[in-house]
Design a protein around this motif. Sequence first.
Motif, PDB file in Angstrom:
ATOM      1  N   VAL A 310       0.832  -1.203   0.000  1.00 11.81           N
ATOM      2  CA  VAL A 310       0.000   0.000   0.000  1.00 11.81           C
ATOM      3  C   VAL A 310       0.869   1.256   0.000  1.00 11.81           C
ATOM      4  CG1 VAL A 310      -1.660   1.345   1.353  1.00 11.81           C
ATOM      5  CG2 VAL A 310      -1.978  -1.124   1.089  1.00 11.81           C
ATOM      6  N   ARG A 311       1.957   1.236   0.745  1.00  8.97           N
ATOM      7  CA  ARG A 311       2.803   2.432   0.811  1.00  8.97           C
ATOM      8  C   ARG A 311       3.457   2.717  -0.542  1.00  8.97           C
ATOM      9  NH1 ARG A 311       5.938   4.439   6.085  1.00  8.97           N
ATOM     10  NH2 ARG A 311       7.009   6.244   5.202  1.00  8.97           N
ATOM     11  N   ALA A 312       3.934   1.668  -1.201  1.00  5.75           N
ATOM     12  CA  ALA A 312       4.545   1.862  -2.518  1.00  5.75           C
ATOM     13  C   ALA A 312       3.516   2.382  -3.521  1.00  5.75           C
ATOM     14  CB  ALA A 312       5.162   0.558  -3.018  1.00  5.75           C
ATOM     15  N   LEU A 313       2.328   1.791  -3.527  1.00  5.52           N
ATOM     16  CA  LEU A 313       1.285   2.219  -4.456  1.00  5.52           C
ATOM     17  C   LEU A 313       0.807   3.640  -4.156  1.00  5.52           C
ATOM     18  CD1 LEU A 313      -0.709  -1.121  -4.462  1.00  5.52           C
ATOM     19  CD2 LEU A 313       0.508  -0.171  -6.431  1.00  5.52           C
ATOM     20  N   THR A 314       0.757   3.997  -2.871  1.00  4.94           N
ATOM     21  CA  THR A 314       0.332   5.341  -2.484  1.00  4.94           C
ATOM     22  C   THR A 314       1.329   6.388  -2.973  1.00  4.94           C
ATOM     23  OG1 THR A 314      -0.859   4.496  -0.561  1.00  4.94           O
ATOM     24  CG2 THR A 314      -0.281   6.831  -0.540  1.00  4.94           C
ATOM     25  N   ASN A 315       2.606   6.035  -2.997  1.00  2.00           N
ATOM     26  CA  ASN A 315       3.597   6.968  -3.536  1.00  2.00           C
ATOM     27  C   ASN A 315       3.308   7.286  -5.004  1.00  2.00           C
ATOM     28  OD1 ASN A 315       5.414   7.719  -1.452  1.00  2.00           O
ATOM     29  ND2 ASN A 315       6.250   5.647  -1.456  1.00  2.00           N
ATOM     30  N   ILE A 316       2.866   6.279  -5.753  1.00  2.00           N
ATOM     31  CA  ILE A 316       2.510   6.516  -7.151  1.00  2.00           C
ATOM     32  C   ILE A 316       1.261   7.387  -7.246  1.00  2.00           C
ATOM     33  CG2 ILE A 316       1.670   5.424  -9.273  1.00  2.00           C
ATOM     34  CD1 ILE A 316       3.499   3.094  -8.718  1.00  2.00           C
ATOM     35  N   LYS A 317       0.241   7.084  -6.432  1.00  2.00           N
ATOM     36  CA  LYS A 317      -0.974   7.903  -6.461  1.00  2.00           C
ATOM     37  C   LYS A 317      -0.647   9.360  -6.133  1.00  2.00           C
ATOM     38  CE  LYS A 317      -5.518   8.670  -4.517  1.00  2.00           C
ATOM     39  NZ  LYS A 317      -6.527   8.320  -3.492  1.00  2.00           N
ATOM     40  N   ASP A 318       0.196   9.567  -5.110  1.00  2.00           N
ATOM     41  CA  ASP A 318       0.565  10.936  -4.743  1.00  2.00           C
ATOM     42  C   ASP A 318       1.273  11.638  -5.905  1.00  2.00           C
ATOM     43  OD1 ASP A 318      -0.553  10.580  -2.275  1.00  2.00           O
ATOM     44  OD2 ASP A 318       1.343  10.258  -1.228  1.00  2.00           O
ATOM     45  N   TYR A 319       2.126  10.897  -6.613  1.00  2.00           N
ATOM     46  CA  TYR A 319       2.800  11.496  -7.767  1.00  2.00           C
ATOM     47  C   TYR A 319       1.786  11.909  -8.831  1.00  2.00           C
ATOM     48  CZ  TYR A 319       5.280  11.849 -12.168  1.00  2.00           C
ATOM     49  OH  TYR A 319       5.729  12.289 -13.388  1.00  2.00           O
ATOM     50  N   LEU A 320       0.812  11.024  -9.084  1.00  2.00           N
ATOM     51  CA  LEU A 320      -0.187  11.310 -10.107  1.00  2.00           C
ATOM     52  C   LEU A 320      -1.091  12.479  -9.726  1.00  2.00           C
ATOM     53  CD1 LEU A 320      -1.333   7.686 -11.066  1.00  2.00           C
ATOM     54  CD2 LEU A 320       0.248   9.163 -12.313  1.00  2.00           C
ATOM     55  N   THR A 321      -1.385  12.611  -8.432  1.00  2.00           N
ATOM     56  CA  THR A 321      -2.379  13.598  -8.011  1.00  2.00           C
ATOM     57  C   THR A 321      -1.779  14.930  -7.563  1.00  2.00           C
ATOM     58  OG1 THR A 321      -2.407  12.590  -5.807  1.00  2.00           O
ATOM     59  CG2 THR A 321      -4.097  11.868  -7.386  1.00  2.00           C
ATOM     60  N   VAL A 322      -0.604  14.883  -6.934  1.00  2.00           N
ATOM     61  CA  VAL A 322      -0.028  16.143  -6.427  1.00  2.00           C
ATOM     62  C   VAL A 322       1.367  16.420  -6.981  1.00  2.00           C
ATOM     63  CG1 VAL A 322      -1.399  16.063  -4.325  1.00  2.00           C
ATOM     64  CG2 VAL A 322       0.889  15.064  -4.320  1.00  2.00           C
ATOM     65  N   GLY A 323       1.850  15.555  -7.861  1.00  2.00           N
ATOM     66  CA  GLY A 323       3.119  15.839  -8.523  1.00  2.00           C
ATOM     67  C   GLY A 323       4.346  15.256  -7.874  1.00  2.00           C
ATOM     68  N   LYS A 324       4.204  14.722  -6.666  1.00  2.00           N
ATOM     69  CA  LYS A 324       5.339  14.044  -6.040  1.00  2.00           C
ATOM     70  C   LYS A 324       4.831  13.127  -4.940  1.00  2.00           C
ATOM     71  CE  LYS A 324       6.517  17.624  -2.622  1.00  2.00           C
ATOM     72  NZ  LYS A 324       7.615  18.464  -2.088  1.00  2.00           N
ATOM     73  N   GLY A 325       5.562  12.024  -4.760  1.00  2.00           N
ATOM     74  CA  GLY A 325       5.231  11.095  -3.704  1.00  2.00           C
ATOM     75  C   GLY A 325       6.151  11.298  -2.516  1.00  2.00           C
ATOM     76  N   LYS A 326       5.921  10.501  -1.499  1.00  2.00           N
ATOM     77  CA  LYS A 326       6.786  10.545  -0.313  1.00  2.00           C
ATOM     78  C   LYS A 326       7.860   9.463  -0.463  1.00  2.00           C
ATOM     79  CE  LYS A 326       2.926  12.026   2.613  1.00  2.00           C
ATOM     80  NZ  LYS A 326       1.879  11.925   1.596  1.00  2.00           N
ATOM     81  N   ASP A 327       8.690   9.332   0.548  1.00  2.00           N
ATOM     82  CA  ASP A 327       9.643   8.222   0.654  1.00  2.00           C
ATOM     83  C   ASP A 327      10.679   8.194  -0.461  1.00  2.00           C
ATOM     84  OD1 ASP A 327       8.111   7.309   2.873  1.00  2.00           O
ATOM     85  OD2 ASP A 327       6.783   6.197   1.534  1.00  2.00           O
ATOM     86  N   VAL A 328      11.035   9.347  -1.001  1.00  2.00           N
ATOM     87  CA  VAL A 328      12.072   9.396  -2.025  1.00  2.00           C
ATOM     88  C   VAL A 328      13.392   8.937  -1.405  1.00  2.00           C
ATOM     89  CG1 VAL A 328      13.342  10.895  -3.607  1.00  2.00           C
ATOM     90  CG2 VAL A 328      10.890  11.260  -3.219  1.00  2.00           C
ATOM     91  N   VAL A 329      14.135   8.093  -2.106  1.00  3.21           N
ATOM     92  CA  VAL A 329      15.374   7.556  -1.554  1.00  3.21           C
ATOM     93  C   VAL A 329      16.393   8.686  -1.367  1.00  3.21           C
ATOM     94  CG1 VAL A 329      14.932   5.288  -2.544  1.00  3.21           C
ATOM     95  CG2 VAL A 329      16.350   6.931  -3.805  1.00  3.21           C
ATOM     96  N   PRO A 330      17.263   8.575  -0.366  1.00  6.11           N
ATOM     97  CA  PRO A 330      18.151   9.688  -0.013  1.00  6.11           C
ATOM     98  C   PRO A 330      18.992  10.214  -1.169  1.00  6.11           C
ATOM     99  CG  PRO A 330      18.211   8.025   1.713  1.00  6.11           C
ATOM    100  CD  PRO A 330      17.388   7.457   0.593  1.00  6.11           C
ATOM    101  N   GLU A 331      19.458   9.330  -2.047  1.00  3.95           N
ATOM    102  CA  GLU A 331      20.323   9.773  -3.152  1.00  3.95           C
ATOM    103  C   GLU A 331      19.625  10.756  -4.095  1.00  3.95           C
ATOM    104  OE1 GLU A 331      21.597   5.469  -2.264  1.00  3.95           O
ATOM    105  OE2 GLU A 331      19.812   6.713  -2.121  1.00  3.95           O
ATOM    106  N   LEU A 332      18.304  10.760  -4.081  1.00  3.91           N
ATOM    107  CA  LEU A 332      17.557  11.587  -5.019  1.00  3.91           C
ATOM    108  C   LEU A 332      16.797  12.731  -4.366  1.00  3.91           C
ATOM    109  CD1 LEU A 332      16.020   8.786  -7.301  1.00  3.91           C
ATOM    110  CD2 LEU A 332      18.229   9.948  -7.497  1.00  3.91           C
ATOM    111  N   GLN A 333      16.880  12.840  -3.052  1.00  9.74           N
ATOM    112  CA  GLN A 333      16.099  13.864  -2.368  1.00  9.74           C
ATOM    113  C   GLN A 333      16.546  15.265  -2.698  1.00  9.74           C
ATOM    114  OE1 GLN A 333      15.852  13.070   1.835  1.00  9.74           O
ATOM    115  NE2 GLN A 333      14.842  11.101   1.524  1.00  9.74           N
TER     116      GLN A 333
END
Length: 336
Positions: A310-333
């Motif tokens: 659910v957490r992984a899928l929610t990150n995708i939904k957040d990207y689709l709806t608000v332009g970014k998800g949570k839990d971005v890996v440190p190398e890319l933050q």
Amino acid sequence: MAPRIMICGDIVWAHNEVKELFDGLAEVVRMDSPDRADFLANLESGGRYEGTIAIYRHNSSADRIGIFDREIIEALALSVKWIAHNGAGYDQIDVIACKEKGITVSNTPGAVDDATATTGLYLMISAFRQFARAERNLRAGAWKSGLSSSLTHDLTGKTLAILGLGGIGLRLAELARAFPMRIIYHSRRRNEHAPEWAEYFPVEKLDEFLGATDVLSVHVPLRKDTEGFVGEEMIRKLKKGAIIVNTARGKVIDEAAMIRALEDGHLGAIGLDVYPDEPAVNPRLLEFPQATLLPHMGTETQDSQRKMEVRALTNIKDYLTVGKGKDVVPELQAKL
């Protein structure tokens, strides 16, 4: 036309959540390639996966198409902007190649904390008390043969040294504190969420940290710069008879150095859930009766698996709806 997301690997528990999260929002496409060649071919224009903008990735997909290395990342269409990895560890994804291509990678920290921490707790208790060896004896009809109280210890009053105090390490610290144990930790920086009873040892006090250790629990993410991080020098600075527990990644520890320390008695026991070349396990490890060995069971609970999906899928939904998800890996933050 609705944006397309690809499910690459297993969804076991969150089928209803997939519908709830994406009905009316995105077209869900299943990765059904039998091998890497078919997968790569269908990433091209006109292929089954054309138009994908986000990918849910589970490690199980590697059985068919391999890891998300540079070859796969470079083959992804320019439309792909997000890879939501199911798991805390993301060493099966070339995040540098993703960064170069403008793809964001997220993982699932927090969702795995309880299950992995309790796995570490079991390994620690078993190593101190030699419970795995005792169970093998019982099943073989050998009762207490070879077992002695001189080989075992209580956990009360012992020092648990946590190498990398992230979410999993902090949860293990909370569990171990109940015995009670002294909790010390070393990380690149002090954890602002750590309780006052967790003692921080910066790099200049690393030798003191290792010398005080009764059990070293490893929680270091695997990157090129952390391969073999727990090496000969670090292991030899541990208190004689110390225990090593690893629920992170096998390659973080120099396995040959650990085996040498078991052979000459510098290490008293080990508890491992991870190995350098999984699913292969070095047969030398099987020769040590004081070793508690699990087949990467850290997150294998219904509860954690559902939370991770659910957490992984929610990150995708957040990207689709608000332009970014949570839990971005440190190398890319830094780029967000």
